[in-house]
Write a protein that holds these residues in place. Structure first.
Motif, PDB file in Angstrom:
ATOM      1  N   SER A  97      -5.045  11.880  -6.209  1.00  0.00           N
ATOM      2  CA  SER A  97      -4.211  11.904  -5.005  1.00  0.00           C
ATOM      3  C   SER A  97      -4.308  10.526  -4.358  1.00  0.00           C
ATOM      4  O   SER A  97      -5.238   9.778  -4.615  1.00  0.00           O
ATOM      5  CB  SER A  97      -4.703  12.980  -4.034  1.00  0.00           C
ATOM      6  N   ALA A  98      -3.347  10.210  -3.535  1.00  0.00           N
ATOM      7  CA  ALA A  98      -3.356   8.923  -2.840  1.00  0.00           C
ATOM      8  C   ALA A  98      -2.732   9.097  -1.468  1.00  0.00           C
ATOM      9  O   ALA A  98      -1.766   9.840  -1.307  1.00  0.00           O
ATOM     10  CB  ALA A  98      -2.585   7.869  -3.644  1.00  0.00           C
ATOM     11  N   SER A  99      -3.307   8.436  -0.485  1.00  0.00           N
ATOM     12  CA  SER A  99      -2.735   8.452   0.855  1.00  0.00           C
ATOM     13  C   SER A  99      -3.104   7.148   1.543  1.00  0.00           C
ATOM     14  O   SER A  99      -4.044   6.474   1.154  1.00  0.00           O
ATOM     15  CB  SER A  99      -3.250   9.646   1.660  1.00  0.00           C
ATOM     16  N   LYS A 100      -2.348   6.820   2.576  1.00  0.00           N
ATOM     17  CA  LYS A 100      -2.627   5.619   3.348  1.00  0.00           C
ATOM     18  C   LYS A 100      -3.996   5.786   3.996  1.00  0.00           C
ATOM     19  O   LYS A 100      -4.310   6.837   4.533  1.00  0.00           O
ATOM     20  CB  LYS A 100      -1.549   5.506   4.410  1.00  0.00           C
TER      21      LYS A 100
ATOM     22  N   ALA B  79       0.828  -1.198   0.000  1.00  0.00           N
ATOM     23  CA  ALA B  79       0.000   0.000   0.000  1.00  0.00           C
ATOM     24  C   ALA B  79       0.869   1.258   0.000  1.00  0.00           C
ATOM     25  O   ALA B  79       0.596   2.214  -0.727  1.00  0.00           O
ATOM     26  CB  ALA B  79      -0.947  -0.007   1.206  1.00  0.00           C
ATOM     27  N   ASP B  80       1.934   1.243   0.807  1.00  0.00           N
ATOM     28  CA  ASP B  80       2.853   2.392   0.843  1.00  0.00           C
ATOM     29  C   ASP B  80       3.473   2.634  -0.525  1.00  0.00           C
ATOM     30  O   ASP B  80       3.576   3.773  -0.986  1.00  0.00           O
ATOM     31  CB  ASP B  80       3.980   2.156   1.862  1.00  0.00           C
ATOM     32  N   ALA B  81       3.886   1.554  -1.181  1.00  0.00           N
ATOM     33  CA  ALA B  81       4.492   1.683  -2.506  1.00  0.00           C
ATOM     34  C   ALA B  81       3.483   2.255  -3.498  1.00  0.00           C
ATOM     35  O   ALA B  81       3.817   3.099  -4.332  1.00  0.00           O
ATOM     36  CB  ALA B  81       4.996   0.325  -2.981  1.00  0.00           C
ATOM     37  N   ALA B  82       2.231   1.817  -3.395  1.00  0.00           N
ATOM     38  CA  ALA B  82       1.201   2.296  -4.306  1.00  0.00           C
ATOM     39  C   ALA B  82       0.901   3.780  -4.078  1.00  0.00           C
ATOM     40  O   ALA B  82       0.710   4.532  -5.036  1.00  0.00           O
ATOM     41  CB  ALA B  82      -0.072   1.474  -4.143  1.00  0.00           C
ATOM     42  N   VAL B  83       0.874   4.193  -2.816  1.00  0.00           N
ATOM     43  CA  VAL B  83       0.652   5.616  -2.522  1.00  0.00           C
ATOM     44  C   VAL B  83       1.704   6.452  -3.232  1.00  0.00           C
ATOM     45  O   VAL B  83       1.400   7.422  -3.922  1.00  0.00           O
ATOM     46  CB  VAL B  83       0.685   5.881  -0.995  1.00  0.00           C
ATOM     47  N   ALA B  84       2.959   6.042  -3.081  1.00  0.00           N
ATOM     48  CA  ALA B  84       4.043   6.788  -3.708  1.00  0.00           C
ATOM     49  C   ALA B  84       3.961   6.704  -5.228  1.00  0.00           C
ATOM     50  O   ALA B  84       4.284   7.663  -5.924  1.00  0.00           O
ATOM     51  CB  ALA B  84       5.387   6.240  -3.224  1.00  0.00           C
ATOM     52  N   GLY B  85       3.499   5.558  -5.736  1.00  0.00           N
ATOM     53  CA  GLY B  85       3.516   5.338  -7.175  1.00  0.00           C
ATOM     54  C   GLY B  85       2.363   5.926  -7.945  1.00  0.00           C
ATOM     55  O   GLY B  85       2.516   6.254  -9.115  1.00  0.00           O
ATOM     56  N   ILE B  86       1.179   6.054  -7.310  1.00  0.00           N
ATOM     57  CA  ILE B  86       0.029   6.547  -8.080  1.00  0.00           C
ATOM     58  C   ILE B  86      -0.351   7.981  -7.750  1.00  0.00           C
ATOM     59  O   ILE B  86      -1.067   8.608  -8.521  1.00  0.00           O
ATOM     60  CB  ILE B  86      -1.211   5.631  -7.940  1.00  0.00           C
ATOM     61  N   ALA B  87       0.113   8.522  -6.634  1.00  0.00           N
ATOM     62  CA  ALA B  87      -0.213   9.911  -6.305  1.00  0.00           C
ATOM     63  C   ALA B  87       0.307  10.811  -7.418  1.00  0.00           C
ATOM     64  O   ALA B  87       1.459  10.707  -7.828  1.00  0.00           O
ATOM     65  CB  ALA B  87       0.405  10.307  -4.970  1.00  0.00           C
ATOM     66  N   GLY B  88      -0.557  11.675  -7.920  1.00  0.00           N
ATOM     67  CA  GLY B  88      -0.153  12.580  -8.984  1.00  0.00           C
ATOM     68  C   GLY B  88      -0.324  12.012 -10.376  1.00  0.00           C
ATOM     69  O   GLY B  88      -0.115  12.718 -11.358  1.00  0.00           O
ATOM     70  N   SER B  89      -0.718  10.728 -10.489  1.00  0.00           N
ATOM     71  CA  SER B  89      -0.976  10.153 -11.809  1.00  0.00           C
ATOM     72  C   SER B  89      -2.259  10.749 -12.376  1.00  0.00           C
ATOM     73  O   SER B  89      -3.110  11.232 -11.632  1.00  0.00           O
ATOM     74  CB  SER B  89      -1.191   8.644 -11.734  1.00  0.00           C
ATOM     75  N   THR B  90      -2.404  10.661 -13.683  1.00  0.00           N
ATOM     76  CA  THR B  90      -3.619  11.151 -14.329  1.00  0.00           C
ATOM     77  C   THR B  90      -4.504   9.975 -14.705  1.00  0.00           C
ATOM     78  O   THR B  90      -4.062   9.052 -15.378  1.00  0.00           O
ATOM     79  CB  THR B  90      -3.270  11.975 -15.575  1.00  0.00           C
ATOM     80  N   LEU B  91      -5.746  10.027 -14.229  1.00  0.00           N
ATOM     81  CA  LEU B  91      -6.741   9.004 -14.526  1.00  0.00           C
ATOM     82  C   LEU B  91      -7.999   9.709 -15.005  1.00  0.00           C
ATOM     83  O   LEU B  91      -8.532  10.566 -14.293  1.00  0.00           O
ATOM     84  CB  LEU B  91      -7.031   8.166 -13.275  1.00  0.00           C
ATOM     85  N   ALA B  92      -8.442   9.384 -16.208  1.00  0.00           N
ATOM     86  CA  ALA B  92      -9.642  10.002 -16.790  1.00  0.00           C
ATOM     87  C   ALA B  92      -9.542  11.530 -16.782  1.00  0.00           C
ATOM     88  O   ALA B  92     -10.502  12.226 -16.489  1.00  0.00           O
ATOM     89  CB  ALA B  92     -10.903   9.539 -16.057  1.00  0.00           C
ATOM     90  N   GLY B  93      -8.329  12.033 -17.077  1.00  0.00           N
ATOM     91  CA  GLY B  93      -8.151  13.478 -17.197  1.00  0.00           C
ATOM     92  C   GLY B  93      -7.977  14.222 -15.887  1.00  0.00           C
ATOM     93  O   GLY B  93      -7.895  15.443 -15.884  1.00  0.00           O
ATOM     94  N   ARG B  94      -7.935  13.507 -14.780  1.00  0.00           N
ATOM     95  CA  ARG B  94      -7.740  14.169 -13.484  1.00  0.00           C
ATOM     96  C   ARG B  94      -6.482  13.661 -12.806  1.00  0.00           C
ATOM     97  O   ARG B  94      -6.169  12.481 -12.874  1.00  0.00           O
ATOM     98  CB  ARG B  94      -8.924  13.885 -12.546  1.00  0.00           C
TER      99      ARG B  94
END
Length: 131
Positions: free
Chosen positions: A79-82, A61-76
């Motif tokens: 954000s991601a957090s634990k 979960a920690d790795a995913a937070v770091a990896g997907i936060a700031g990614s663009t999904l469907a034009g947005r």
């Protein structure tokens, strides 16, 4: 006890059109160990703008937070957090109340005939009713 071995991630700024499957597919591209994705929906089945992901371990979960936060999904930009059962409730109110720091200056403005009360629309309605 089983949940303590899992990791949950809160995902924010999710476009209302995104489905559980779309989110799961998106995350799985980078994190194949994602176990579950749930977009929180309103009574009409439309996304409310946030979702939760579940992983097999807190480390994933920690790795995913770091990896997907700031990614663009469907034009947005998402954000991601634990996520856990208490954190969203505890972190949201201070963010909501953050503007109150500016309200520390409000008493000085209230001394000028109470514009703060007028801003709520109370006195004008009362005056109108009195006329």
């Amino acid at each position: 006890a089983k949940e303590s071995n899992e990791g949950s991630v809160f995902v924010g700024n999710v476009d209302p059109s995104v489905t559980d499957f779309a989110l799961l597919s998106f995350v799985r591209q980078r994190f194949p160990n994602v176990r579950h994705a749930k977009v929180v929906c309103d009574d009409h089945g439309r996304g409310k703008g946030y979702a939760f992901l579940r992983f097999g371990s807190p480390e994933e979960a920690d790795a995913a937070v770091a990896g997907i936060a700031g990614s663009t999904l469907a034009g947005r930009q998402i954000s991601a957090s634990k996520a856990n059962k208490t954190r969203p409730a505890k972190t949201a109110p201070p963010m909501m109340h953050a503007p109150n720091n500016n309200n520390n200056n409000a008493p000085a403005m209230q001394g000028q005939g109470g514009p703060a009360a007028a801003a709520y629309g109370g006195p004008p309605q009362g005056v109108g009713a009195g006329d």
